[in-house]
Design a protein around this motif. Structure first.
Motif, PDB file in Angstrom:
ATOM      1  N   GLU A   1     138.702  32.350 -40.582  1.00  0.00           N
ATOM      2  CA  GLU A   1     139.292  33.258 -41.560  1.00  0.00           C
ATOM      3  C   GLU A   1     138.415  33.370 -42.787  1.00  0.00           C
ATOM      4  OE1 GLU A   1     143.642  31.395 -40.363  1.00  0.00           O
ATOM      5  OE2 GLU A   1     142.144  30.429 -41.626  1.00  0.00           O
TER       6      GLU A   1
ATOM      7  N   CYS B   1     139.638  37.820 -39.902  1.00  0.00           N
ATOM      8  CA  CYS B   1     139.664  36.717 -38.944  1.00  0.00           C
ATOM      9  C   CYS B   1     138.807  37.110 -37.751  1.00  0.00           C
ATOM     10  CB  CYS B   1     141.091  36.441 -38.500  1.00  0.00           C
ATOM     11  SG  CYS B   1     141.236  35.227 -37.168  1.00  0.00           S
TER      12      CYS B   1
ATOM     13  N   TRP C   1     148.301  37.933 -38.313  1.00  0.00           N
ATOM     14  CA  TRP C   1     148.467  37.000 -39.415  1.00  0.00           C
ATOM     15  C   TRP C   1     149.910  36.539 -39.560  1.00  0.00           C
ATOM     16  CZ3 TRP C   1     144.340  35.194 -42.137  1.00  0.00           C
ATOM     17  CH2 TRP C   1     143.130  35.846 -41.938  1.00  0.00           C
TER      18      TRP C   1
ATOM     19  N   ARG D   1     157.509  29.655 -41.555  1.00  0.00           N
ATOM     20  CA  ARG D   1     156.397  30.585 -41.376  1.00  0.00           C
ATOM     21  C   ARG D   1     156.947  31.935 -40.963  1.00  0.00           C
ATOM     22  NH1 ARG D   1     151.225  27.624 -38.387  1.00  0.00           N
ATOM     23  NH2 ARG D   1     150.851  26.086 -40.033  1.00  0.00           N
TER      24      ARG D   1
ATOM     25  N   TYR E   1     147.625  32.325 -42.097  1.00  0.00           N
ATOM     26  CA  TYR E   1     146.988  31.822 -40.885  1.00  0.00           C
ATOM     27  C   TYR E   1     146.710  32.970 -39.924  1.00  0.00           C
ATOM     28  CZ  TYR E   1     148.674  27.213 -42.367  1.00  0.00           C
ATOM     29  OH  TYR E   1     148.932  26.058 -43.059  1.00  0.00           O
ATOM     30  N   CYS E   2     145.510  32.968 -39.392  1.00  0.00           N
ATOM     31  CA  CYS E   2     145.210  33.874 -38.288  1.00  0.00           C
ATOM     32  C   CYS E   2     145.763  33.264 -37.005  1.00  0.00           C
ATOM     33  CB  CYS E   2     143.703  34.065 -38.177  1.00  0.00           C
ATOM     34  SG  CYS E   2     143.195  35.219 -36.887  1.00  0.00           S
ATOM     35  N   ASN E   3     146.245  34.120 -36.131  1.00  0.00           N
ATOM     36  CA  ASN E   3     146.939  33.671 -34.931  1.00  0.00           C
ATOM     37  C   ASN E   3     146.579  34.622 -33.794  1.00  0.00           C
ATOM     38  OD1 ASN E   3     149.581  34.520 -33.334  1.00  0.00           O
ATOM     39  ND2 ASN E   3     149.814  32.349 -33.820  1.00  0.00           N
TER      40      ASN E   3
ATOM     41  N   TYR F   1     146.309  30.290 -30.386  1.00  0.00           N
ATOM     42  CA  TYR F   1     145.369  29.596 -31.248  1.00  0.00           C
ATOM     43  C   TYR F   1     145.626  29.980 -32.711  1.00  0.00           C
ATOM     44  CZ  TYR F   1     142.745  28.340 -27.079  1.00  0.00           C
ATOM     45  OH  TYR F   1     142.374  27.818 -25.862  1.00  0.00           O
ATOM     46  N   TRP F   2     145.285  29.032 -33.595  1.00  0.00           N
ATOM     47  CA  TRP F   2     145.504  29.216 -35.024  1.00  0.00           C
ATOM     48  C   TRP F   2     144.220  28.970 -35.800  1.00  0.00           C
ATOM     49  CZ3 TRP F   2     150.314  30.518 -37.144  1.00  0.00           C
ATOM     50  CH2 TRP F   2     151.386  30.501 -36.248  1.00  0.00           C
TER      51      TRP F   2
ATOM     52  N   GLN G   1     142.455  27.868 -39.572  1.00  0.00           N
ATOM     53  CA  GLN G   1     142.713  26.718 -40.439  1.00  0.00           C
ATOM     54  C   GLN G   1     143.606  27.076 -41.622  1.00  0.00           C
ATOM     55  OE1 GLN G   1     139.972  28.472 -40.383  1.00  0.00           O
ATOM     56  NE2 GLN G   1     139.201  28.769 -42.460  1.00  0.00           N
ATOM     57  N   GLY G   2     143.794  28.361 -41.850  1.00  0.00           N
ATOM     58  CA  GLY G   2     144.626  28.798 -42.972  1.00  0.00           C
ATOM     59  C   GLY G   2     143.794  29.089 -44.204  1.00  0.00           C
TER      60      GLY G   2
END
Length: 122
Positions: free
Chosen positions: A6, A22, A36, A47, A96-98, A111-112, A114-115
């Motif tokens: 990110e 991302c 996101w 969340r 967070y990207c997801n 998958y995530w 790191q924020g």
């Protein structure tokens, strides 16, 4: 190893604009939905989904940001960019990207990143 990296975020004044990006990398065979999710600063809040680009290009936008966000995905489907306007203090949190990813020699998984922190403050 699959990674979601990110960029963007930081301190933004109320009413300002923000761009988050991302990028996915690694032994990826396919990416489904990508977007996101944020963890609001208020600890009791769960969340919440900000915006997602679904597998076939449809968009899902959180009610609390409708009319204030634009999310795009590149042609290679491995990068998403989120633009937010009219930021409020309640938008403060960690973003967070997801993504749903099928990687080589791995089952499909979510998958995530790191924020990246966003602080809306004057």
């Amino acid at each position: 190893q699959v990674q979601l990296v990110e960029s963007g975020g930081g301190l933004v004044q109320p009413g300002g604009r923000l761009t988050l990006s991302c990028a996915a990398s690694g032994p990826i065979l396919a990416i489904g939905a990508m977007g996101w999710v944020r963890q609001p600063q208020i600890p009791q809040k769960k969340r919440e989904m900000v915006a997602m680009v679904l597998e076939h290009g449809d968009l899902e936008i959180g009610d609390f940001v409708k009319g204030r966000v634009n999310i795009t995905r590149n042609d290679a489907r491995d990068k998403v960019t989120l633009e937010m306007a009219g930021l409020k203090e309640s938008d403060t949190g960690v973003y967070y990207c997801n993504a749903g990813i099928r990687a080589r020699d791995m089952p499909y998984g979510v998958y995530w990143g790191q924020g990246t922190p966003v602080n809306v403050s004057s």
